[in-house]
Design an enzyme around this catalytic site. Sequence first.
Site, PDB file in Angstrom:
ATOM      1  CG  HIS A 190      -0.222  -0.094   2.524  1.00 19.94           C
ATOM      2  ND1 HIS A 190       0.170  -1.305   3.047  1.00 19.94           N
ATOM      3  CD2 HIS A 190       0.175   0.836   3.421  1.00 19.94           C
ATOM      4  CE1 HIS A 190       0.761  -1.110   4.213  1.00 19.94           C
ATOM      5  NE2 HIS A 190       0.794   0.192   4.458  1.00 19.94           N
ATOM      6  CB  ALA A 191       2.056   3.679  -1.483  1.00 24.11           C
TER       7      ALA A 191
END
Lengths: 151, 509
Positions: free
Chosen positions: A66-67
Amino acid sequence: MSTPLITADLVAVDLDATDRDDATRQLIELLTAAGRVTDADGFHADVRAREAQMATGMPGGVGLPHARSAHVVEPSLAVGKLRQGVDWGAPDGPARLVFLIAAPDGAHGDHLKILAALARRLIHESFRTSLLEASDPATVADIVSREVVVS
Amino acid sequence: MKFVAVSSCPTGIAHTYMAAEALEVAGRAAGHEVHVETQGAAGSTPLDPQLIADADGVIFAADLEVKDKERFAGKPVVDVGVKKAVHDPNGVLAQAVAAVESGVVPAAAPGGATAAGGPVTKVDKNAGVGTRVRQWLMTGVSYMIPFVAAGGILIALGFMVAQAAWGENGPVEVTQVPVADLVGSFNALSGKDWAVLLFRTGGLAFGFLVPVLSGFIAYAIADRPGLVPGFVGGAIAGAINAGFLGGLATGFIGGFLALWISRWKVPKGVRGVMPVVVVPLLSSLLTGLIMFVIIGRPIAGLMEGLTGWLNGLSGANLFLLGAILGAMMGFDLGGPINKVAYVFATTGLATEGLEAGATQFRIMAAVMGAGMVAPLAMALATTVRKRLFTHAEQENGKAAWLLGLSFISEGAIPFAAADPWRVIVSSVVGSTVTGAMIMSLGSELRAPHGGVWVSPLISNALGFLLAVAVGMVVMAVVVIALKSMKPNPIVEAEQAADAQVAAREPQTV
């Protein structure tokens, strides 16, 4: 919420990936194709940076890259079911379910709450099993939309 | 148990929430209550201060600095990374349980001055009834022990200094100096003044024994609302001579009354004043009613009856009388039955025209000797069989040596309050032996108290000390045997926690 977190075209039920990076890349392509990510390379770099801080392999065969990134248009979730599990750094084995979370840099409360709810659902084995057993993208997207609700 | 936790991770999107969910799920499965504050990107809702106050322990599953850490001051904490909580929530919980059971509280963080947490209890809300009763008792006992040790040692030191300052009659003289003299003319160079200061301060500290015991039993049962009826009830137990057994009763009475009243459904307008006014007022009043009106009278009647009975026994076999007085001294350690025996002896001392060899002096010796047995025997038992006692009890055992030698029977109360029947049974056996032996050996005592510090006033002092030693060994053997038959789960949990801590910490040579 204006746009759903996930739609059937963000799901790959039979992903053939060689490693973590490859699986991530293929899911990013789905997000790019759907117009939710503007710059695949840029977003990929952001995800890699996050992954380098601490691997996101979760218990029960889940990878959760994720980011928060400037290259993301809408909070989105891409799901990949891997034909062959790949190592995601979790102590209990390779990941067979990969959830790629893409959050825009300036994501606000409601969007982030949905993602928080998703993370919480992932702890529950019944949720993971139902996703692993789902055979087509629409079902996967359905299950996620139905089960992941902000409480 | 109840836990509060904080989770956080670098992005604040995934691990923070997975850790929270994992801890909550694992907690539910293990029968613990876990509340997690997720300090993540979705904004965090601070934990309700009441939840923090009620929590037994704190878990930090945080990769970022925990916000407002000082809220958790005074609670046992385990600090694990967020990843460990996601992957091994059961392990993290086990660690937290061990931390709570070992009772180790980290030093307050610098700058964090405001402690939101209340005093720690030893209560696991999900344990069975028997275990919970024991945990309530242990909570009260653990807060009482420092009062016993501080007060008892001050009194003993007062006796010692008095003996040096006045001579052999010092331990009697010191008790007769009025407080006004101490306030009016304390002279730092006077040993007598210091003796009075030590004695009076210790005596007042002792006044808290039963109220603190009762208050913290009630606190363990009902949390904060229990404190007032518990303390007040303990003071009433003192006022009606109900002793520590009365204090155990008021702890339960006050605690359950407070718990019950604080659960009443009340109109919104009243809710605000419930914890500050209504609950403490009503629960104290009801406790007072029960103690004064219902329990007070039979206790007074019992004491009156026993006194009359003892007076009627005066002509009886001395050996038997010694055994009976000994048993009474050992039974409730400062409670009504003990008090009857003690007052019987001291009243006898006041008889005019007593000469050497008078039965009254022999009775006084038997009563004092028997009253020294329980604390000495518990000190001996905690020394030779550490594994049967909690850490707090082991510490109390050390002070109990001095208290026993000084005829401060209260030194054994923490043990008796935590495990009444085993300790009382063995105490009665040991004190009976000592009482009967002293009467047979014919030791005489002309002082009403003082323990070994008045041994110059005891005739056949060696025989007296021998009788005390025999009673001490007998009681220690009996209490060890009784306690060995059924292991105490709290002691076992402590030892398990010790073993875990020992295993975790690298051995340094």
